[in-house]
Design a protein around this motif. Structure first.
Motif, PDB file in Angstrom:
ATOM      1  N   ARG A 186       0.933  -1.203   0.063  1.00 35.91           N
ATOM      2  CA  ARG A 186      -0.127   0.109   0.153  1.00 35.91           C
ATOM      3  C   ARG A 186       0.719   1.254   0.055  1.00 35.91           C
ATOM      4  O   ARG A 186       0.625   2.411  -0.648  1.00 35.91           O
ATOM      5  N   HIS A 187       1.946   1.464   0.599  1.00 32.17           N
ATOM      6  CA  HIS A 187       2.832   2.386   0.890  1.00 32.17           C
ATOM      7  C   HIS A 187       3.434   2.616  -0.562  1.00 32.17           C
ATOM      8  O   HIS A 187       3.176   3.830  -0.658  1.00 32.17           O
ATOM      9  N   ARG A 188       3.873   1.831  -0.886  1.00 31.84           N
ATOM     10  CA  ARG A 188       4.886   2.007  -2.117  1.00 31.84           C
ATOM     11  C   ARG A 188       3.771   2.435  -3.535  1.00 31.84           C
ATOM     12  O   ARG A 188       4.278   3.148  -4.170  1.00 31.84           O
ATOM     13  N   LEU A 201       1.144   3.681  -3.168  1.00 29.64           N
ATOM     14  CA  LEU A 201       0.425   5.085  -2.958  1.00 29.64           C
ATOM     15  C   LEU A 201       1.462   6.246  -3.203  1.00 29.64           C
ATOM     16  O   LEU A 201       1.087   7.266  -3.793  1.00 29.64           O
ATOM     17  N   GLU A 202       2.721   5.912  -3.077  1.00 28.36           N
ATOM     18  CA  GLU A 202       3.972   6.932  -3.476  1.00 28.36           C
ATOM     19  C   GLU A 202       3.913   7.046  -4.918  1.00 28.36           C
ATOM     20  O   GLU A 202       4.168   8.086  -5.264  1.00 28.36           O
ATOM     21  N   LEU A 203       4.024   6.009  -5.581  1.00 26.60           N
ATOM     22  CA  LEU A 203       3.876   6.093  -7.009  1.00 26.60           C
ATOM     23  C   LEU A 203       2.698   6.850  -7.536  1.00 26.60           C
ATOM     24  O   LEU A 203       2.896   7.606  -8.579  1.00 26.60           O
ATOM     25  N   VAL A 219       6.292  12.522  -1.105  1.00 24.38           N
ATOM     26  CA  VAL A 219       5.285  11.409  -1.222  1.00 24.38           C
ATOM     27  C   VAL A 219       5.182  10.455  -0.059  1.00 24.38           C
ATOM     28  O   VAL A 219       4.566  10.004   0.409  1.00 24.38           O
ATOM     29  N   HIS A 220       6.654  10.247   0.653  1.00 20.81           N
ATOM     30  CA  HIS A 220       6.504   9.351   1.675  1.00 20.81           C
ATOM     31  C   HIS A 220       5.817   9.684   3.015  1.00 20.81           C
ATOM     32  O   HIS A 220       5.023   8.854   3.515  1.00 20.81           O
ATOM     33  N   ASP A 221       5.899  10.910   3.295  1.00 18.32           N
ATOM     34  CA  ASP A 221       5.116  11.470   4.284  1.00 18.32           C
ATOM     35  C   ASP A 221       3.641  11.165   4.145  1.00 18.32           C
ATOM     36  O   ASP A 221       2.968  10.882   5.012  1.00 18.32           O
ATOM     37  N   PRO A 231       8.863   5.219  -6.615  1.00 17.60           N
ATOM     38  CA  PRO A 231       9.630   6.417  -7.052  1.00 17.60           C
ATOM     39  C   PRO A 231      10.862   6.545  -6.495  1.00 17.60           C
ATOM     40  O   PRO A 231      12.028   6.961  -7.131  1.00 17.60           O
ATOM     41  N   HIS A 232      11.055   5.708  -5.476  1.00 21.27           N
ATOM     42  CA  HIS A 232      12.518   5.569  -4.689  1.00 21.27           C
ATOM     43  C   HIS A 232      13.543   4.435  -5.147  1.00 21.27           C
ATOM     44  O   HIS A 232      14.434   4.095  -4.741  1.00 21.27           O
ATOM     45  N   GLY A 233      12.766   3.559  -6.160  1.00 20.68           N
ATOM     46  CA  GLY A 233      13.311   2.216  -6.472  1.00 20.68           C
ATOM     47  C   GLY A 233      13.233   1.055  -5.539  1.00 20.68           C
ATOM     48  O   GLY A 233      13.814   0.087  -5.893  1.00 20.68           O
ATOM     49  N   SER A 293      16.775   5.622  -0.163  1.00 25.58           N
ATOM     50  CA  SER A 293      15.914   5.363   0.991  1.00 25.58           C
ATOM     51  C   SER A 293      15.077   6.903   0.716  1.00 25.58           C
ATOM     52  O   SER A 293      15.190   7.819   0.570  1.00 25.58           O
ATOM     53  N   ASP A 294      13.743   6.501   1.114  1.00 25.91           N
ATOM     54  CA  ASP A 294      12.439   7.387   1.211  1.00 25.91           C
ATOM     55  C   ASP A 294      12.612   8.280   2.165  1.00 25.91           C
ATOM     56  O   ASP A 294      11.674   9.221   2.110  1.00 25.91           O
ATOM     57  N   SER A 295      13.221   8.014   3.086  1.00 24.37           N
ATOM     58  CA  SER A 295      13.083   8.884   4.585  1.00 24.37           C
ATOM     59  C   SER A 295      13.988  10.014   4.942  1.00 24.37           C
ATOM     60  O   SER A 295      13.589  10.489   5.755  1.00 24.37           O
TER      61      SER A 295
HETATM   62 ZN    ZN Z   1       8.278   5.604   1.363  1.00 25.81          ZN
END
Ligand code: ZN
Length: 234
Positions: free
Chosen positions: A92-94, A96-98, A111-113, A141-143, A176-178
């Protein structure tokens, strides 16, 4: 196990808030992966930004719910059931980011937050619709790889850009997306996941490195070069 089953096993941990269970499952997965490794209480406390005492209390509940296994003096790892919870929330997280990046043009450092919050509330149906809309993508988006509908994930080995030798060529595949500042900085430099690059020079004593991307040279600090993952095999 289906998403619904994974969701209900998170819910089965009676009186445990689902969002917290999912955050723990995700944090343990990111610290241990699929291997035999364990995550320590201190590492989890640091990752989740909570006190070690809170982690210990939560671990007890997750253990009772069958989501983690405690290894004396080492820490915890996810059970098969716990891994399914982690995979479902990562999917779900990834996705959503895309979706946010591709469909709503939200910059990749933001997008991460947003996904951190929304990931707990997306239904399985909506998750699958987003996946379909994006042609069932393999990466965010972060691979980071996106678990598929059956919650299978393909983790490929990567190396740190900082570990390349001068002359080595590689493709920038993951970061890293963070750390939003880092992502914003990469955007500013015009560097994106998927770029082919070559390491030109490395300054001694942990100094910066110079990489060539297309016709442009970039001087990158060591912290950044360690966070950037490339597909080079050592
Ligand atoms: Zn993320």
């Amino acid at each position: 196990m289906s998403h619904a089953a994974a969701r209900s096993s998170a819910g089965k941990a009676e009186s445990l808030p689902t969002a917290a269970v999912e955050d723990y499952a995700k944090a343990i997965y990111s610290l241990t992966g699929w291997g035999e490794e364990t995550a320590s209480t201190n590492d989890l406390a640091e990752k989740l930004g909570v006190k070690a005492g809170s982690v210990s209390a939560m671990i007890k509940k997750l253990d009772a719910a069958g989501l983690v296994e405690r290894v004396p003096y080492h820490g915890v790892r996810l059970t098969a059931e716990g891994t399914q919870v982690a995979m479902a929330v990562l999917r779900r997280h990834r996705l959503l980011e895309l979706f946010l990046a591709e469909v709503l043009d939200v910059p990749w450092d933001r997008v991460h937050d947003e996904a951190e919050v929304l990931e707990h509330w997306l239904s399985d149906d909506l998750t699958d619709l987003i996946s379909k809309k994006l042609d069932d993508p393999g990466f965010d988006p972060h691979g980071d790889p996106i678990p598929d509908r059956d919650l299978e994930i393909v983790e490929t080995e990567t190396a740190a850009l900082a570990d390349l030798a001068p002359g080595d060529s590689a493709r920038f595949v993951r970061v890293s997306d963070s750390n939003p500042e880092m992502l914003a900085y990469l955007s500013e430099c015009g560097i994106a996941v998927g770029d082919q690059l070559q390491l030109i020079e490395r300054q001694p004593f942990d100094g910066p490195i110079t990489v060539k991307i297309g016709s442009e040279s970039h001087v990158l600090g060591l912290t950044l070069a360690q966070a950037m993952r490339v597909d080079h095999k050592a």
